[in-house]
Design a protein around this motif. Structure first.
Motif, PDB file in Angstrom:
ATOM      1  N   THR A   1       0.851  -1.195   0.000  1.00 46.46           N
ATOM      2  CA  THR A   1       0.000   0.000   0.000  1.00 46.46           C
ATOM      3  C   THR A   1       0.882   1.237   0.000  1.00 46.46           C
ATOM      4  OG1 THR A   1      -1.708  -1.141   1.299  1.00 46.46           O
ATOM      5  CG2 THR A   1      -1.787   1.268   1.287  1.00 46.46           C
ATOM      6  N   VAL A   2       0.473   2.258  -0.758  1.00 51.02           N
ATOM      7  CA  VAL A   2       1.177   3.532  -0.723  1.00 51.02           C
ATOM      8  C   VAL A   2       0.142   4.646  -0.613  1.00 51.02           C
ATOM      9  CG1 VAL A   2       1.249   3.809  -3.256  1.00 51.02           C
ATOM     10  CG2 VAL A   2       2.974   4.939  -1.824  1.00 51.02           C
ATOM     11  N   ARG A   3       0.440   5.633   0.216  1.00 52.51           N
ATOM     12  CA  ARG A   3      -0.449   6.798   0.372  1.00 52.51           C
ATOM     13  C   ARG A   3       0.219   7.989  -0.298  1.00 52.51           C
ATOM     14  NH1 ARG A   3      -1.198  10.512   5.121  1.00 52.51           N
ATOM     15  NH2 ARG A   3      -3.308  11.396   5.039  1.00 52.51           N
ATOM     16  N   LEU A   4      -0.556   8.666  -1.151  1.00 49.80           N
ATOM     17  CA  LEU A   4      -0.033   9.754  -1.979  1.00 49.80           C
ATOM     18  C   LEU A   4      -0.838  11.033  -1.757  1.00 49.80           C
ATOM     19  CD1 LEU A   4       0.180   7.788  -5.360  1.00 49.80           C
ATOM     20  CD2 LEU A   4       2.069   8.186  -3.747  1.00 49.80           C
ATOM     21  N   PRO A   5      -0.184  12.182  -1.815  1.00 51.72           N
ATOM     22  CA  PRO A   5      -0.907  13.454  -1.685  1.00 51.72           C
ATOM     23  C   PRO A   5      -1.437  13.941  -3.020  1.00 51.72           C
ATOM     24  CG  PRO A   5       1.428  13.896  -1.854  1.00 51.72           C
ATOM     25  CD  PRO A   5       1.283  12.391  -1.891  1.00 51.72           C
ATOM     26  N   ILE A   6      -2.532  14.692  -2.958  1.00 51.07           N
ATOM     27  CA  ILE A   6      -2.995  15.460  -4.109  1.00 51.07           C
ATOM     28  C   ILE A   6      -3.367  16.854  -3.623  1.00 51.07           C
ATOM     29  CG2 ILE A   6      -3.832  13.512  -5.497  1.00 51.07           C
ATOM     30  CD1 ILE A   6      -6.691  14.228  -4.542  1.00 51.07           C
ATOM     31  N   ASN A   7      -3.373  17.805  -4.547  1.00 51.80           N
ATOM     32  CA  ASN A   7      -3.907  19.139  -4.289  1.00 51.80           C
ATOM     33  C   ASN A   7      -4.418  19.702  -5.606  1.00 51.80           C
ATOM     34  OD1 ASN A   7      -1.702  20.217  -5.716  1.00 51.80           O
ATOM     35  ND2 ASN A   7      -0.570  20.782  -3.864  1.00 51.80           N
ATOM     36  N   PRO A   8      -5.183  20.796  -5.581  1.00 54.84           N
ATOM     37  CA  PRO A   8      -5.738  21.319  -6.834  1.00 54.84           C
ATOM     38  C   PRO A   8      -4.689  21.752  -7.850  1.00 54.84           C
ATOM     39  CG  PRO A   8      -6.990  22.158  -4.973  1.00 54.84           C
ATOM     40  CD  PRO A   8      -5.782  21.473  -4.409  1.00 54.84           C
ATOM     41  N   TYR A   9      -3.550  22.268  -7.377  1.00 55.22           N
ATOM     42  CA  TYR A   9      -2.506  22.692  -8.306  1.00 55.22           C
ATOM     43  C   TYR A   9      -2.024  21.511  -9.143  1.00 55.22           C
ATOM     44  CZ  TYR A   9      -2.442  26.376  -4.763  1.00 55.22           C
ATOM     45  OH  TYR A   9      -2.807  27.361  -3.874  1.00 55.22           O
ATOM     46  N   THR A  10      -1.906  20.369  -8.504  1.00 59.86           N
ATOM     47  CA  THR A  10      -1.384  19.170  -9.158  1.00 59.86           C
ATOM     48  C   THR A  10      -2.421  18.521 -10.059  1.00 59.86           C
ATOM     49  OG1 THR A  10       0.091  18.777  -7.281  1.00 59.86           O
ATOM     50  CG2 THR A  10      -0.377  16.888  -8.700  1.00 59.86           C
ATOM     51  N   VAL A  11      -3.681  18.531  -9.643  1.00 56.01           N
ATOM     52  CA  VAL A  11      -4.717  17.785 -10.351  1.00 56.01           C
ATOM     53  C   VAL A  11      -5.418  18.619 -11.426  1.00 56.01           C
ATOM     54  CG1 VAL A  11      -6.948  16.605 -10.087  1.00 56.01           C
ATOM     55  CG2 VAL A  11      -5.114  16.239  -8.406  1.00 56.01           C
ATOM     56  N   ASN A  12      -5.664  19.896 -11.158  1.00 58.63           N
ATOM     57  CA  ASN A  12      -6.529  20.679 -12.044  1.00 58.63           C
ATOM     58  C   ASN A  12      -5.830  21.258 -13.260  1.00 58.63           C
ATOM     59  OD1 ASN A  12      -8.562  20.133 -10.250  1.00 58.63           O
ATOM     60  ND2 ASN A  12      -8.633  22.156  -9.327  1.00 58.63           N
TER      61      ASN A  12
END
Length: 369
Positions: free
Chosen positions: A115-126
């Motif tokens: 299992t790996v937990r990864l961050p996201i934010n709007p700058y990265t995704v949008n």
């Protein structure tokens, strides 16, 4: 800080921002009291059924999650693109996928993780970078890893425990859910450490997330514990969140010193009767300072902590995701980068720490007391 400014609540309307609290102060207060703020055992009102698995069937426990966090050197709090340790925002999808495949393989080879937990934010995704960043998720999923994607708030004035910008938050999740709702390896965590909200406010937001994304199986959702993810009893007791997993954070720096038994008690009160739904998706201690976690050291707070929590995870049949598996410059990091930048591999920074992690996951040997 957002003091004195009106903030838009994710559910609509506006309200004054509450006084900000430094994370370590809030956690220290909660931990010193032996209970988490606003937490109480949920035995009377916890859901009676186990969380649904990603395939829709019930699970008896959460031991299937054996993982690590993979983090940006800035601790994932960023007001721009996230750049996981070992990767570059200039990498193409193919480059990101290739590097990520090697790092994920190293997590498995060195630690036995799945299992790996990864961050996201709007700058990265949008924006345009999302195409490349997806290479991380895809590489992990293709390797058979479970992937927990979690929203992180920004830094500086943005780092206040609130969703930074709801106008960007929901489109972010629209894009992530559309891409991965049918990938049963991928799990969605609406927010990391929502400490700006009260327990009730946070439960309302989590319920709105579930209502917004009804096409996502509840067994693919991790609802963060309230506060700094420091107790799951309140979200566990909320019937609107039934069927989801719950995520807990727990750290040794919350206390200046505690015995092994005190750490066990501190952890259990934060879980209540909700262990069968709970995954500790952050916990950690010093790994680059030479501590030996395989022998009793009653005078060392961090040794007491690591031994207590991993023993408890094993006892309660809880999954756990160590913080961090890889984060450049972090003394808690259990792995460090080796090899050329285009063909990264990992080395273990503290084998005794890896041993305790494995013990919590159901393998290895206990500490002899």
């Amino acid at each position: 800080m957002r003091k004195g400014k009106l903030m838009r609540n994710v559910l609509g309307g506006s309200r004054p921002s509450p006084r900000l609290r430094a994370a370590f102060v809030a956690l220290a207060i909660a931990a010193t009291s032996g209970t988490a703020a606003a937490a109480s055992p949920a035995s009377a009102s916890a859901p009676t059924s186990a969380p649904a698995s990603a395939s829709g069937g019930p699970t008896r426990d959460t031991t299937q999650f054996k993982g690590v966090n993979w983090a940006d050197p800035r601790d994932n709090f960023a007001d721009d693109l996230l750049q996981l340790s070992g990767l570059s925002t200039s990498d193409t999808y193919a480059q990101t996928y290739a590097k990520s495949s090697r790092i994920i393989s190293a997590f498995r080879a060195n630690l036995g993780a799945n299992t790996v937990r990864l961050p996201i934010n709007p700058y990265t995704v949008n924006g345009a970078y999302w195409k490349s960043y997806r290479g991380v998720v895809d590489a992990a999923s293709d390797k058979g890893f479970k992937v927990i994607v979690s929203y992180w708030e920004g830094t500086g004035a943005q780092k206040d425990g609130f969703i930074d910008d709801t106008a960007a938050y929901w489109p972010m999740w629209d894009r992530v859910v559309k891409a991965y709702k049918n990938d049963k390896h991928v799990y969605f965590e609406p927010m990391n450490e929502p400490h700006g909200y009260t327990d009730t406010e946070w439960a309302d937001i989590a319920a709105k997330w579930l209502a917004t994304y009804k096409s996502v199986a509840r067994g693919q959702v991790f609802v963060s514990g309230a506060g700094y993810n420091d107790h799951v009893t309140s979200v566990c007791a909320d019937p609107r969140l039934k069927g989801t997993y719950l995520s807990l954070h727990h750290y040794g720096f919350w206390k200046e010193y505690a015995t092994y038994d005190q750490w066990v008690a501190d952890l259990k009160v934060r879980i209540g009767d909700c262990a069968n739904r709970t995954v500790a998706d952050e916990f950690g201690a010093f790994m680059t300072t030479g501590l030996n976690y395989n022998v009793p050291m009653p005078d060392n707070n961090f040794v007491n902590f690591m031994q207590a929590v991993t023993d408890t995870f094993r006892e309660l049949k809880m999954g756990s995701v160590y913080w961090p598996g890889l984060r450049t410059g972090d003394m808690y990091s259990l792995q460090t980068l080796t090899g050329p930048t285009d063909r990264p591999w990992l080395a273990t920074t503290n084998q005794s720490g890896a041993d305790r992690l494995a013990w919590g996951w159901g393998r290895g040997k206990p500490v002899s007391r």
